[in-house]
Design an enzyme around this catalytic site. Structure first.
Site, PDB file in Angstrom:
ATOM      1  N   ASP A  36       0.829  -1.208   0.000  1.00  0.00           N
ATOM      2  CA  ASP A  36       0.000   0.000   0.000  1.00  0.00           C
ATOM      3  C   ASP A  36       0.863   1.259   0.000  1.00  0.00           C
ATOM      4  OD1 ASP A  36      -2.269  -1.680   0.255  1.00  0.00           O
ATOM      5  OD2 ASP A  36      -2.053  -1.673   2.431  1.00  0.00           O
ATOM      6  N   GLU A 206     -11.482  -1.944  -3.192  1.00  0.00           N
ATOM      7  CA  GLU A 206     -10.926  -1.140  -2.108  1.00  0.00           C
ATOM      8  C   GLU A 206      -9.863  -0.193  -2.679  1.00  0.00           C
ATOM      9  OE1 GLU A 206      -9.585  -4.080   0.628  1.00  0.00           O
ATOM     10  OE2 GLU A 206      -7.944  -4.787  -0.639  1.00  0.00           O
TER      11      GLU A 206
END
Length: 315
Positions: A36, A206
């Site tokens: 991420d 997401e």
């Protein structure tokens, strides 16, 4: 025979192998372990990389190629305010989102556990970006069991008028948007706007991230499953709108709220499960920032994006 050969050639040229040919990540060296990833650049030209980890790991680079690990945002056990969401002390902090404005670093991040609606988003600031320099600005928003969305994967978008928007959400009813106050970095009101949703594959969407290019706002998302090493199925999708809060549609005209999403990047060659993306504008163009998996772990991926067609293409 010549006609047959021509038809065979045309069939080959439009086959998925040619249509979906994707470039490998640009070369990076040094400490490139990442999950991420989010990059911001300070006024001295230094790149700062923040990643999901215990304490939120920090890496820096002077050229966007060679990266050095310099420490973490929070010291061991410092971020006790996240414990009720990670359900442990010194838990893993998710999806940091870094921005640099007017000589100051702004960082949003999430705390939760897999498959839980018990999630929270938090905000921190720093003058230098260095370990030990960060101030906890407290919670921004949260969700709990029984709600129909969660608040994982925060990302900030600031428009040309100085309005702040927070994109968030993972699975359930998808990607949401909330308004922030530029003066506090916190919610300016409790209203929430739905941007994108999937019902296929258990609603696996997401990591929403909004990026503006020209007159369009592009919403990038990660579909399918992360965090399974070389079995990960993550892939990056995009939809666009002329309005920051939608409605968004994909390149085929399918609404984002009806499961639309044009493929940007997926597994190819030795690059498995690219996702957890963000985008930032550098001197040499728009840069897609993401992680991908190999048998050795998850690593930083960087590529330029070409918007000349009106849709982002990885180059």
């Amino acid at each position: 025979m010549k006609m047959l050969n021509l038809l065979n050639l045309l069939t080959l040229l439009v086959s998925p192998v040619f249509l979906l040919a994707q470039p490998n990540p640009q070369p990076v060296t040094g400490s490139t372990n990442a999950h991420d990833p989010s990059i911001c650049k300070d006024n001295h030209g230094t790149y700062w990389l923040f990643t999901t980890s215990v304490g939120i790991e920090i890496r820096t680079s002077t050229d966007r190629i060679a990266w050095s690990f310099i420490g973490t945002v929070w010291a061991t056990g410092q971020d006790t305010w996240t414990d009720s969401y990670t359900l442990t002390s010194n838990g893993i902090i998710w999806a940091p989102d870094c921005h640099y404005f007017n000589g100051e670093f702004f960082l949003y991040y999430a705390a939760s556990t897999f498959g839980s609606m018990n999630s929270g988003i938090f905000f921190a600031k720093s003058q230098t970006g260095l370990p030990g320099s960060w101030t906890n600005e407290g919670p921004v928003t949260s969700t709990s069991s029984g709600m129909d969305y969660n608040v994982s994967d925060p990302s900030l978008f600031v428009d040309s008028g100085g309005h702040w928007y927070l994109t968030l959400g993972s699975f359930w009813t998808g990607i949401k948007q909330m308004n922030l106050s530029p003066s506090t970095g916190k919610l300016s009101n409790p209203s929430i706007t739905s941007l994108s949703e999937r019902t296929a594959d258990n609603g696996a969407i997401e990591a929403g991230y909004i990026y503006q290019n020209g007159s369009f706002y592009y919403l990038f998302t990660s579909w399918d499953l992360c965090c399974k090493g070389t079995s990960s199925t993550y892939n990056i999708r995009v939809v666009r709108s002329t309005c920051v809060n939608g409605p968004f549609t994909d390149q085929s005209g399918v609404a984002a709220m009806a499961g639309g999403g044009t493929l940007v990047l997926s597994t190819h060659d030795s690059i498995v499960g690219p996702g957890g993306q963000s985008v930032f504008l550098d001197n040499d163009g728009s840069i897609l920032v993401y992680h991908y998996y190999t048998s050795s772990g998850s690593f930083l991926g960087l590529n330029h994006l070409d918007f000349s067609s009106g849709w982002p293409v990885v180059v």
